[in-house]
Design a protein around this motif. Structure first.
Motif, PDB file in Angstrom:
ATOM      1  N   THR A  28      45.505  33.638  42.560  1.00 51.75           N
ATOM      2  CA  THR A  28      44.746  34.347  41.533  1.00 51.75           C
ATOM      3  C   THR A  28      45.055  33.718  40.176  1.00 51.75           C
ATOM      4  OG1 THR A  28      44.869  36.411  42.780  1.00 51.75           O
ATOM      5  CG2 THR A  28      44.339  36.562  40.444  1.00 51.75           C
ATOM      6  N   SER A  30      43.825  35.076  37.308  1.00 46.31           N
ATOM      7  CA  SER A  30      43.387  36.077  36.327  1.00 46.31           C
ATOM      8  C   SER A  30      44.149  36.011  35.021  1.00 46.31           C
ATOM      9  CB  SER A  30      43.534  37.482  36.925  1.00 46.31           C
ATOM     10  OG  SER A  30      42.772  37.612  38.086  1.00 46.31           O
ATOM     11  N   TRP A  31      45.425  35.671  35.082  1.00 47.29           N
ATOM     12  CA  TRP A  31      46.258  35.685  33.872  1.00 47.29           C
ATOM     13  C   TRP A  31      46.485  34.283  33.327  1.00 47.29           C
ATOM     14  CZ3 TRP A  31      46.108  40.305  32.203  1.00 47.29           C
ATOM     15  CH2 TRP A  31      46.045  41.359  33.116  1.00 47.29           C
ATOM     16  N   TRP A  53      41.359  33.053  31.253  1.00 46.39           N
ATOM     17  CA  TRP A  53      40.545  33.634  32.302  1.00 46.39           C
ATOM     18  C   TRP A  53      40.283  35.103  32.025  1.00 46.39           C
ATOM     19  CZ3 TRP A  53      39.039  30.255  36.120  1.00 46.39           C
ATOM     20  CH2 TRP A  53      38.185  30.789  37.067  1.00 46.39           C
ATOM     21  N   SER A  54      41.288  35.803  31.555  1.00 51.55           N
ATOM     22  CA  SER A  54      41.106  37.208  31.200  1.00 51.55           C
ATOM     23  C   SER A  54      40.800  37.297  29.721  1.00 51.55           C
ATOM     24  CB  SER A  54      42.386  37.989  31.511  1.00 51.55           C
ATOM     25  OG  SER A  54      42.278  39.326  31.083  1.00 51.55           O
ATOM     26  N   SER A  74      33.853  33.935  37.159  1.00 53.38           N
ATOM     27  CA  SER A  74      34.897  34.590  37.942  1.00 53.38           C
ATOM     28  C   SER A  74      34.509  34.742  39.401  1.00 53.38           C
ATOM     29  CB  SER A  74      35.214  35.953  37.339  1.00 53.38           C
ATOM     30  OG  SER A  74      35.704  35.812  36.024  1.00 53.38           O
ATOM     31  N   ASN A  77      35.189  31.483  40.890  1.00 54.02           N
ATOM     32  CA  ASN A  77      36.510  30.922  40.561  1.00 54.02           C
ATOM     33  C   ASN A  77      36.388  29.493  40.036  1.00 54.02           C
ATOM     34  OD1 ASN A  77      38.816  32.514  40.648  1.00 54.02           O
ATOM     35  ND2 ASN A  77      39.766  31.274  42.243  1.00 54.02           N
TER      36      ASN A  77
END
Length: 123
Positions: A28, A30-31, A53-54, A74, A77
């Motif tokens: 992941t 995400s961060w 990404w976030s 997202s 990806n």
């Protein structure tokens, strides 16, 4: 296994456009901050653009500001680098990178790197 796979490079005339893609897999992100760097023959790797990404905050090198746009999808990806008004000095191998960093400009802040995609801009 984390993988960043770049695509979309090629040969283009000055003034033309290319869109680079970076498909990320294996964890992941995400961060993470996703970055694009480039390296021309005989030169050091240099920062081009980055996106968190976030939140989607973006960062650009002065040399590409107003010509390049970084974005992310997202659902896929995937991170993109839309390059317009290309110049011969944009010729380089372009690398995608990912890192848990608040310093998006420095290559040593990124943990994961792709293999690179060649961009050649002819005059």
């Amino acid at each position: 296994q984390v993988q960043l796979v770049e695509s979309g490079g090629g040969l283009v005339q000055a003034g033309g456009s290319l869109r680079l893609s970076c498909a990320a897999s294996g964890r992941t992100f995400s961060w993470h901050t996703m970055g694009w760097f480039r390296q021309a023959p005989g030169k050091e790797r240099e920062f081009v653009a980055a996106i968190r990404w976030s939140g989607g905050n973006t960062y650009y090198a002065d040399s590409v500001k107003g010509r390049f746009t970084i974005s992310r999808d997202s659902a896929k990806n995937t991170v993109y680098l839309q390059m317009n008004s290309l110049k011969p000095e944009d010729t380089a191998v372009y690398y995608c990178a990912a890192g848990l960093t608040t310093l998006p400009y420095a290559p040593n802040q990124y943990t994961y790197w792709g293999q690179g995609t060649q961009v050649i801009v002819s005059s």
